[in-house]
Design a protein around this motif. Structure first.
Motif, PDB file in Angstrom:
ATOM      1  N   UNK A   3      -9.993 -31.185  -2.607  1.00  0.00           N
ATOM      2  CA  UNK A   3     -10.471 -29.670  -2.789  1.00  0.00           C
ATOM      3  C   UNK A   3      -9.646 -29.014  -1.453  1.00  0.00           C
ATOM      4  N   UNK A   4      -8.950 -28.078  -1.642  1.00  0.00           N
ATOM      5  CA  UNK A   4      -8.193 -27.317  -0.783  1.00  0.00           C
ATOM      6  C   UNK A   4      -9.231 -26.307  -0.236  1.00  0.00           C
ATOM      7  N   UNK A   5      -9.284 -26.005   1.175  1.00  0.00           N
ATOM      8  CA  UNK A   5     -10.155 -25.003   1.976  1.00  0.00           C
ATOM      9  C   UNK A   5      -9.315 -24.511   3.027  1.00  0.00           C
ATOM     10  N   UNK A   6     -10.050 -23.478   3.528  1.00  0.00           N
ATOM     11  CA  UNK A   6      -9.388 -22.873   4.676  1.00  0.00           C
ATOM     12  C   UNK A   6     -10.497 -22.936   5.958  1.00  0.00           C
ATOM     13  N   UNK A   7     -10.026 -23.066   7.071  1.00  0.00           N
ATOM     14  CA  UNK A   7     -11.018 -23.389   8.074  1.00  0.00           C
ATOM     15  C   UNK A   7     -11.042 -21.979   8.853  1.00  0.00           C
ATOM     16  N   UNK A   8     -12.227 -21.870   9.153  1.00  0.00           N
ATOM     17  CA  UNK A   8     -12.747 -20.534   9.870  1.00  0.00           C
ATOM     18  C   UNK A   8     -13.707 -20.960  10.900  1.00  0.00           C
ATOM     19  N   UNK A   9     -12.913 -21.188  12.152  1.00  0.00           N
ATOM     20  CA  UNK A   9     -14.181 -21.590  13.126  1.00  0.00           C
ATOM     21  C   UNK A   9     -14.372 -23.082  13.085  1.00  0.00           C
ATOM     22  N   UNK A  15     -11.969 -23.585  -1.493  1.00  0.00           N
ATOM     23  CA  UNK A  15     -11.486 -22.629  -2.808  1.00  0.00           C
ATOM     24  C   UNK A  15     -11.762 -22.757  -4.058  1.00  0.00           C
ATOM     25  N   UNK A  16     -12.567 -23.699  -4.291  1.00  0.00           N
ATOM     26  CA  UNK A  16     -12.800 -24.068  -5.603  1.00  0.00           C
ATOM     27  C   UNK A  16     -14.487 -24.668  -5.324  1.00  0.00           C
ATOM     28  N   UNK A  17     -15.282 -24.343  -6.819  1.00  0.00           N
ATOM     29  CA  UNK A  17     -16.440 -24.959  -6.911  1.00  0.00           C
ATOM     30  C   UNK A  17     -16.442 -26.543  -6.798  1.00  0.00           C
ATOM     31  N   UNK A  18     -17.451 -27.157  -6.232  1.00  0.00           N
ATOM     32  CA  UNK A  18     -17.650 -28.479  -6.170  1.00  0.00           C
ATOM     33  C   UNK A  18     -18.940 -28.782  -6.817  1.00  0.00           C
ATOM     34  N   UNK A  19     -19.102 -29.656  -7.452  1.00  0.00           N
ATOM     35  CA  UNK A  19     -20.419 -30.384  -8.156  1.00  0.00           C
ATOM     36  C   UNK A  19     -21.362 -31.005  -7.262  1.00  0.00           C
ATOM     37  N   UNK A  20     -21.672 -30.433  -6.184  1.00  0.00           N
ATOM     38  CA  UNK A  20     -22.771 -31.040  -5.134  1.00  0.00           C
ATOM     39  C   UNK A  20     -23.951 -29.998  -4.818  1.00  0.00           C
ATOM     40  N   UNK A  21     -25.095 -30.367  -4.567  1.00  0.00           N
ATOM     41  CA  UNK A  21     -26.065 -29.541  -4.470  1.00  0.00           C
ATOM     42  C   UNK A  21     -25.907 -28.891  -2.783  1.00  0.00           C
ATOM     43  N   UNK A  22     -26.338 -27.899  -2.588  1.00  0.00           N
ATOM     44  CA  UNK A  22     -26.418 -27.295  -1.375  1.00  0.00           C
ATOM     45  C   UNK A  22     -27.079 -28.307  -0.177  1.00  0.00           C
ATOM     46  N   UNK A  23     -26.674 -28.293   0.707  1.00  0.00           N
ATOM     47  CA  UNK A  23     -27.293 -29.246   1.976  1.00  0.00           C
ATOM     48  C   UNK A  23     -27.105 -30.619   1.673  1.00  0.00           C
TER      49      UNK A  23
END
Length: 71
Positions: A3-9, A15-23
């Motif tokens: 899964x691609x993402x952008x680092x902010x701090x 950049x896309x949804x993943x099938x994992x529950x929060x936390x």
């Protein structure tokens, strides 16, 4: 799963949804994407394109009158 993402701090925004529950705890491998060609080379190293039996691009060329090309 990649899964691609952008680092902010200290946060990485996916950049896309993943099938994992929060936390949910996950393990993250970080690779710097320098440019398109580096990403393409990495993809070619991971995927055996010859093993893909796919006719997606078969008959792709436009054969309508006036579109003929002599090679």
């Amino acid at each position: 799963m990649f899964v691609k993402g952008i680092k902010k701090g200290k946060i990485i925004e996916l950049l896309e949804d993943v099938d994992f529950p929060d936390n949910q705890e996950v393990l993250v491998e970080i690779r710097e994407v320098k440019d398109f060609w580096s990403a393409l080379q990495d993809f070619r190293e991971r995927v055996d394109l010859d093993s893909i039996d796919d006719d997606t691009f078969e008959n792709l060329r436009d054969k309508s009158p006036g579109r003929e090309v002599d090679l």
